[in-house]
Design a protein around this motif. Structure first.
Motif, PDB file in Angstrom:
ATOM      1  N   THR A  34       0.803  -1.450  -0.187  1.00 25.86           N
ATOM      2  CA  THR A  34      -0.167   0.161  -0.578  1.00 25.86           C
ATOM      3  C   THR A  34       0.830   1.520  -0.273  1.00 25.86           C
ATOM      4  O   THR A  34       2.246   1.279   0.638  1.00 25.86           O
ATOM      5  CB  THR A  34      -1.203   0.057   1.309  1.00 25.86           C
ATOM      6  N   GLU A  35       0.441   2.589  -0.289  1.00 27.66           N
ATOM      7  CA  GLU A  35       0.799   3.727   0.137  1.00 27.66           C
ATOM      8  C   GLU A  35       1.411   4.154   1.311  1.00 27.66           C
ATOM      9  O   GLU A  35       2.467   4.747   1.026  1.00 27.66           O
ATOM     10  CB  GLU A  35      -0.173   4.959  -0.686  1.00 27.66           C
ATOM     11  N   ASN A  36       1.259   3.622   2.547  1.00 24.07           N
ATOM     12  CA  ASN A  36       1.350   3.839   3.089  1.00 24.07           C
ATOM     13  C   ASN A  36       0.600   3.126   4.836  1.00 24.07           C
ATOM     14  O   ASN A  36      -0.505   2.645   4.256  1.00 24.07           O
ATOM     15  CB  ASN A  36       0.995   5.744   3.937  1.00 24.07           C
ATOM     16  N   THR A  67      -1.245   3.504   7.169  1.00 24.52           N
ATOM     17  CA  THR A  67      -2.856   4.203   7.321  1.00 24.52           C
ATOM     18  C   THR A  67      -3.578   3.502   5.921  1.00 24.52           C
ATOM     19  O   THR A  67      -4.859   2.390   6.413  1.00 24.52           O
ATOM     20  CB  THR A  67      -2.881   6.287   7.171  1.00 24.52           C
ATOM     21  N   GLU A  68      -2.897   4.081   4.752  1.00 25.52           N
ATOM     22  CA  GLU A  68      -3.845   2.780   4.062  1.00 25.52           C
ATOM     23  C   GLU A  68      -3.803   0.849   4.413  1.00 25.52           C
ATOM     24  O   GLU A  68      -4.842   0.350   3.660  1.00 25.52           O
ATOM     25  CB  GLU A  68      -3.170   2.776   2.204  1.00 25.52           C
ATOM     26  N   SER A  69      -2.590   0.915   4.825  1.00 29.44           N
ATOM     27  CA  SER A  69      -2.038  -0.875   4.965  1.00 29.44           C
ATOM     28  C   SER A  69      -3.678  -0.871   6.936  1.00 29.44           C
ATOM     29  O   SER A  69      -4.268  -2.150   5.480  1.00 29.44           O
ATOM     30  CB  SER A  69      -1.115  -1.259   6.104  1.00 29.44           C
ATOM     31  N   CYS A  70      -3.680   0.250   7.287  1.00 29.11           N
ATOM     32  CA  CYS A  70      -4.595  -0.415   8.394  1.00 29.11           C
ATOM     33  C   CYS A  70      -5.930  -0.384   7.583  1.00 29.11           C
ATOM     34  O   CYS A  70      -7.467  -0.683   8.348  1.00 29.11           O
ATOM     35  CB  CYS A  70      -4.682   0.625   9.555  1.00 29.11           C
ATOM     36  N   LYS A  71      -6.566   0.090   6.877  1.00 23.84           N
ATOM     37  CA  LYS A  71      -7.775   0.913   6.261  1.00 23.84           C
ATOM     38  C   LYS A  71      -8.174  -0.977   5.938  1.00 23.84           C
ATOM     39  O   LYS A  71      -9.204  -1.522   5.779  1.00 23.84           O
ATOM     40  CB  LYS A  71      -7.806   1.543   5.387  1.00 23.84           C
ATOM     41  N   LEU A  72      -7.399  -1.223   4.592  1.00 24.08           N
ATOM     42  CA  LEU A  72      -7.294  -2.657   3.823  1.00 24.08           C
ATOM     43  C   LEU A  72      -7.556  -3.251   5.029  1.00 24.08           C
ATOM     44  O   LEU A  72      -8.645  -4.362   4.825  1.00 24.08           O
ATOM     45  CB  LEU A  72      -6.480  -3.114   3.252  1.00 24.08           C
ATOM     46  N   LYS A 131     -10.957  -3.522   6.383  1.00 19.15           N
ATOM     47  CA  LYS A 131     -11.976  -3.439   5.362  1.00 19.15           C
ATOM     48  C   LYS A 131     -11.935  -5.253   4.990  1.00 19.15           C
ATOM     49  O   LYS A 131     -13.503  -5.371   5.072  1.00 19.15           O
ATOM     50  CB  LYS A 131     -11.107  -2.589   4.282  1.00 19.15           C
ATOM     51  N   ASP A 169       4.004  -1.587   4.238  1.00 20.38           N
ATOM     52  CA  ASP A 169       3.494  -0.141   2.671  1.00 20.38           C
ATOM     53  C   ASP A 169       4.851  -0.205   2.538  1.00 20.38           C
ATOM     54  O   ASP A 169       5.704  -0.841   1.766  1.00 20.38           O
ATOM     55  CB  ASP A 169       3.297   0.720   3.494  1.00 20.38           C
TER      56      ASP A 169
END
Ligand code: PGA
Length: 245
Positions: A6-8, A10-15, A18, A233
């Motif tokens: 992922t880009e960073n 936070t994106e990892s956590c969001k994914l 989800k 990330d």
């Protein structure tokens, strides 16, 4: 094993959130295998948000956690029961009776019997995992062998040091924990492991790039799980020289 970059963080956590939320949406009475620690702490707010926005219903969900420190009572601020209540359970409509974190105080053998019985009750639909600097998953520390079932684990020096950031001093960090075994973790239908940061680079390199099941890096066992996803990330991917295919 699928690796997602992922880009960073936070994106990892969001994914990861989800993925967990989708399991619950598809199966309202899903059983979630949950984790604690800095990584999990950054993931749960996204589940809380989904709940607050009316997109997620925990009323039929049940949970079982990976581990608990020996010697810390449920109301100790560093116990994993306290962590779960304060980071997730108190903020969503889960019935606390359907949540399980093994007891860390009292008779360890009795607690282990209870934990093993609880694990056997119902399969875990998705298990969230962090990874230790030494490659541990749950508290399955590196060693010459890995244990299949829930057991008492002596924490190694690197884990005690890493976890001391949550305590006033190294001396206060419990030296033992009760943890799910590797077999318990591998029995979950899906695994999602999230990692970030330079301190995890060695362990993640072995997990993502290595081609061995390595008892000195317990995370490597998830390579043979039929539905495991590792989320890292870009910064960590670059650090270990991982290039997405
Ligand atoms: P952390 O711990 O998320 O606090 O880095 C992960 C682990 O030790 O499993």
């Amino acid at each position: 094993m699928q690796v997602i970059v992922t880009e960073n963080f936070t994106e990892s956590c969001k994914l990861a959130a989800k993925m967990i939320a989708d399991v619950v949406r598809n199966k309202p009475d899903a059983r979630l295998g949950l984790a604690t620690g800095g990584t999990a702490e950054a993931i749960y707010p996204f589940l809380v948000k989904e709940y607050q926005e009316g997109k997620l219903d925990f009323s039929k969900v049940s949970t079982v956690n990976l581990d608990e420190y020996v010697g810390l009572a449920p109301d100790h601020p560093q116990s994993y029961r306290y962590f779960m209540d304060h980071n997730l359970f108190n903020h969503v409509n889960i019935d606390k009776k359907n949540t399980y974190v093994v007891g860390g105080t009292g008779d360890v053998e009795k607690n282990l019997v209870d934990f093993r019985r609880k694990i056997a009750e119902k399969p875990i639909d998705i298990q969230l995992l962090g990874i230790g600097e030494n490659g541990h998953i749950g508290f399955n520390e590196p060693g010459s062998t890995l244990k299949l079932n829930a057991h008492l684990e002596n924490l190694n020096e690197s884990t005690i040091k890493a976890n001391s950031r949550f305590f006033n001093s190294m001396d206060e960090v419990p030296k033992q924990a009760i943890t799910m075994g590797i077999g318990d973790i591998m029995s979950a239908k899906r695994l999602v492991l999230v990692a970030t940061g330079p301190k995890k680079a060695n362990a993640v390199r072995g997990l993502v790039l290595g081609d061995e099941l390595d008892c000195s890096n317990p995370s490597t066992v998830i390579k043979v799980h039929p539905d495991a996803t590792v989320i890292i990330d870009r910064e960590l991917a670059d650090m270990i020289g991982y290039k997405a295919e």
